[in-house]
Design a protein around this motif. Structure first.
Motif, mmCIF file in Angstrom:
data_model
loop_
_atom_site.group_PDB
_atom_site.id
_atom_site.type_symbol
_atom_site.label_atom_id
_atom_site.label_comp_id
_atom_site.label_asym_id
_atom_site.label_seq_id
_atom_site.Cartn_x
_atom_site.Cartn_y
_atom_site.Cartn_z
ATOM 1 N N ASN A 121 0.851 -1.184 0.000
ATOM 2 C CA ASN A 121 0.000 0.000 0.000
ATOM 3 C C ASN A 121 0.892 1.241 0.000
ATOM 4 O OD1 ASN A 121 -1.845 2.032 0.431
ATOM 5 N ND2 ASN A 121 -2.880 1.030 2.131
ATOM 6 N N ILE A 122 0.796 2.069 -1.032
ATOM 7 C CA ILE A 122 1.679 3.225 -1.154
ATOM 8 C C ILE A 122 1.331 4.351 -0.187
ATOM 9 C CG2 ILE A 122 2.126 2.735 -3.589
ATOM 10 C CD1 ILE A 122 0.237 5.070 -4.281
ATOM 11 N N THR A 123 0.192 4.264 0.519
ATOM 12 C CA THR A 123 -0.228 5.367 1.390
ATOM 13 C C THR A 123 0.404 5.298 2.775
ATOM 14 O OG1 THR A 123 -2.202 4.182 2.141
ATOM 15 C CG2 THR A 123 -2.419 5.557 0.172
ATOM 16 N N THR A 124 1.077 4.189 3.135
ATOM 17 C CA THR A 124 1.765 4.125 4.429
ATOM 18 C C THR A 124 3.100 4.856 4.324
ATOM 19 O OG1 THR A 124 2.887 2.038 3.937
ATOM 20 C CG2 THR A 124 0.682 1.898 4.911
ATOM 21 N N MET A 125 3.614 5.344 5.455
ATOM 22 C CA MET A 125 4.813 6.169 5.448
ATOM 23 C C MET A 125 6.016 5.436 4.860
ATOM 24 S SD MET A 125 6.017 9.149 6.076
ATOM 25 C CE MET A 125 4.724 9.867 7.107
ATOM 26 N N PHE A 128 5.488 4.661 1.147
ATOM 27 C CA PHE A 128 5.477 5.894 0.353
ATOM 28 C C PHE A 128 6.902 6.340 0.040
ATOM 29 C CE2 PHE A 128 5.481 10.565 0.064
ATOM 30 C CZ PHE A 128 4.624 10.744 -1.007
ATOM 31 N N THR A 129 7.795 6.207 1.014
ATOM 32 C CA THR A 129 9.196 6.576 0.798
ATOM 33 C C THR A 129 9.819 5.713 -0.291
ATOM 34 O OG1 THR A 129 9.400 7.249 3.113
ATOM 35 C CG2 THR A 129 11.444 6.839 1.905
ATOM 36 N N HIS A 130 9.553 4.405 -0.246
ATOM 37 C CA HIS A 130 10.084 3.516 -1.271
ATOM 38 C C HIS A 130 9.441 3.797 -2.627
ATOM 39 C CE1 HIS A 130 10.471 -0.338 -3.528
ATOM 40 N NE2 HIS A 130 11.698 -0.292 -3.017
ATOM 41 N N PHE A 131 8.157 4.133 -2.624
ATOM 42 C CA PHE A 131 7.440 4.478 -3.844
ATOM 43 C C PHE A 131 8.091 5.686 -4.527
ATOM 44 C CE2 PHE A 131 3.828 7.017 -5.656
ATOM 45 C CZ PHE A 131 3.594 6.224 -6.768
ATOM 46 N N MET A 132 8.413 6.703 -3.762
ATOM 47 C CA MET A 132 9.069 7.886 -4.310
ATOM 48 C C MET A 132 10.458 7.551 -4.850
ATOM 49 S SD MET A 132 8.119 11.164 -1.922
ATOM 50 C CE MET A 132 9.199 12.140 -2.945
ATOM 51 N N GLU A 133 11.165 6.662 -4.141
ATOM 52 C CA GLU A 133 12.517 6.285 -4.579
ATOM 53 C C GLU A 133 12.474 5.576 -5.929
ATOM 54 O OE1 GLU A 133 15.741 3.626 -5.351
ATOM 55 O OE2 GLU A 133 13.825 2.898 -4.529
ATOM 56 N N ARG A 134 11.471 4.722 -6.135
ATOM 57 C CA ARG A 134 11.381 4.004 -7.397
ATOM 58 C C ARG A 134 10.950 4.928 -8.538
ATOM 59 N NH1 ARG A 134 14.641 1.713 -7.976
ATOM 60 N NH2 ARG A 134 13.826 0.398 -9.647
ATOM 61 N N ASP A 142 19.769 3.262 -15.069
ATOM 62 C CA ASP A 142 19.945 3.202 -13.618
ATOM 63 C C ASP A 142 20.092 4.606 -13.037
ATOM 64 O OD1 ASP A 142 19.822 0.476 -13.653
ATOM 65 O OD2 ASP A 142 21.990 0.181 -13.782
ATOM 66 N N GLY A 143 19.335 4.866 -11.976
ATOM 67 C CA GLY A 143 19.425 6.152 -11.296
ATOM 68 C C GLY A 143 18.630 7.261 -11.941
ATOM 69 N N LYS A 144 17.972 7.004 -13.067
ATOM 70 C CA LYS A 144 17.186 8.025 -13.753
ATOM 71 C C LYS A 144 15.698 7.841 -13.422
ATOM 72 C CE LYS A 144 20.548 10.040 -15.941
ATOM 73 N NZ LYS A 144 20.644 9.988 -17.413
ATOM 74 N N PRO A 145 14.948 8.939 -13.420
ATOM 75 C CA PRO A 145 13.513 8.824 -13.116
ATOM 76 C C PRO A 145 12.745 8.166 -14.249
ATOM 77 C CG PRO A 145 14.059 11.072 -13.743
ATOM 78 C CD PRO A 145 15.366 10.335 -13.654
ATOM 79 N N VAL A 146 11.534 7.749 -13.946
ATOM 80 C CA VAL A 146 10.669 7.166 -14.966
ATOM 81 C C VAL A 146 10.198 8.275 -15.905
ATOM 82 C CG1 VAL A 146 9.918 5.316 -13.438
ATOM 83 C CG2 VAL A 146 8.604 7.447 -13.529
ATOM 84 N N GLU A 168 6.326 16.738 -5.331
ATOM 85 C CA GLU A 168 7.627 16.894 -4.676
ATOM 86 C C GLU A 168 8.771 16.606 -5.642
ATOM 87 O OE1 GLU A 168 10.035 15.287 -0.704
ATOM 88 O OE2 GLU A 168 7.896 14.882 -0.968
ATOM 89 N N LEU A 169 8.594 15.622 -6.515
ATOM 90 C CA LEU A 169 9.650 15.236 -7.448
ATOM 91 C C LEU A 169 9.600 16.009 -8.765
ATOM 92 C CD1 LEU A 169 9.425 11.358 -6.972
ATOM 93 C CD2 LEU A 169 11.169 12.881 -6.029
#
Length: 373
Positions: A121-125, A128-134, A142-146, A168-169
């Motif tokens: 669930n992306i809504t948990t803290m 959500f942090t891992h979701f933003m990282e991906r 590698d290392g580039k945004p989608v 934010e991103l």
């Protein structure tokens, strides 16, 4: 005698065992299907043959095409028999996570696609942090945004989580949804700072300060019509292709009303008083970029009047002056503003003001008098 808690624990254990059995069965079926289906293709070919799965797609090369494809899937729900009307999941996948079932199905259709699935669930803290990282580092390089984020969720909380992360991103994303009565839907392109984000124009459940979780009632679920979802999904994917491959006109907002076959479209500007502080920050960044962009001056050039030549060298010139034309047109009546006459009636009296006296002489006698003069 076993207590209620012990019975509940045993039920959960049996459910987990059932899920594991189904997963093993699904894995075995996938392994078998891999043997039956084609192997991976090292390089996409434009060869026009029926055995080339990309020949039709490569025909669009004149518009531009991406080098590779990749999907990152996020979902925490599980497949249920009630999901079979989606025409995507299969009965033997019941109990699997939706991302896992989707990966199995899609991989069988096209083994050349790279998948990355996340069953949380992306809504948990923490998630959500891992979701933003991906999002920021999960691109093909590698290392580039989608390149783009697609939202196909069915609740406001998840949409707001995606909206917060993308603001934010500074990540461009496309949001989509189908109404609870299943006969309307929409897609929306959101460019942080430039267009309205999902928080700029919140829906009624937010404006009324209502927790959407309280809107769900026991034994009552939202309607689900696969044709409506198919239409909205098709419009969303078409918009994605136009955006990524840079052809056609990308829609900022496109709605769909299945009852009247109505497709409203519009563009919404960002709200300067948006509740999302990252949205307001992105708006300021966008204003700075627009101010620094060189201004393009528009110079109006009067077109030269070109007379068409003819082989005789004849030029047409009016022998009637503007004053004579106005006099011949007669007086213009006094009309209300905005109303004009199509034509006017010339004055009855001669322009010189002279009158001709009546006479009883015949025409022959008058002509004889004129010859003597």
């Amino acid at each position: 005698m076993a207590t209620v808690e012990e019975l509940k624990l045993r039920v959960r254990e049996l459910e987990n065992e059932l899920i594991k059995c189904k997963q093993k069965q699904s894995a075995a079926e996938d392994a078998q299907s891999q043997e039956l289906h084609r192997p991976k293709i090292d390089k996409m070919s434009a060869e026009v043959v029926d055995s080339n799965p990309y020949s039709r797609l490569m025909a669009l090369k004149r518009m531009g095409i991406v080098d590779d494809y990749e999907l990152l899937l996020f979902d925490y729900d599980k497949v249920e028999l009630a999901n079979m009307n989606r025409l995507f999941f299969q009965p033997h996948q019941a109990g699997l996570s939706k991302v896992e079932a989707a990966e199995h199905t899609l991989r069988n259709i096209n083994p050349d696609v790279s998948f990355e699935t996340h069953n949380y669930n992306i809504t948990t803290m923490e998630n959500f942090t891992h979701f933003m990282e991906r999002i920021s580092q999960g691109g093909l390089e590698d290392g580039k945004p989608v390149d783009l984020v697609l939202s196909c969720v069915d609740n406001f909380e998840a949409r707001m989580a995606i909206n917060t992360a993308c603001n934010e991103l500074g990540q461009i994303w496309m949001e989509s949804g189908v109404s609870e009565n299943a006969v309307s839907g929409h897609i929306q392109l959101i460019i942080p700072g430039e267009t309205a984000c999902f928080a700029c124009a919140p829906p009624l459940v937010v404006a009324a300060n209502i927790d959407e979780k309280t809107l769900k009632r026991e034994g009552v679920c939202a309607a689900s019509l696969p044709t409506t979802m198919g239409v909205v999904a098709g419009i969303l994917v078409q918009n994605v292709l136009k955006y990524l491959l840079k052809f056609g006109t990308v829609s900022y907002y496109l709605g769909y009303n299945a009852m009247q076959d109505f497709f409203p479209t519009m563009a919404m500007k960002a709200n300067p008083q948006c509740n999302d502080r990252y949205c307001r920050k992105q708006q300021e960044e966008y204003k700075k970029k627009e101010a620094e962009r060189p201004k393009v001056e528009v110079v109006e050039v009067e077109e030269e009047v070109v007379h068409e030549d003819n082989e005789w060298g004849i030029e047409l010139v009016s022998e009637v002056s503007d004053a004579e034309l106005q006099a011949a047109s007669g007086s213009v009546p006094d009309l209300p503003e905005g109303i004009t006459v199509a034509y006017t009636i010339p004055a009855e009296s001669p322009a010189s003001g002279e009158t001709v006296e009546e006479t009883e002489q015949s025409l022959e006698e008058l002509m004889a008098q004129m010859r003597k003069l």
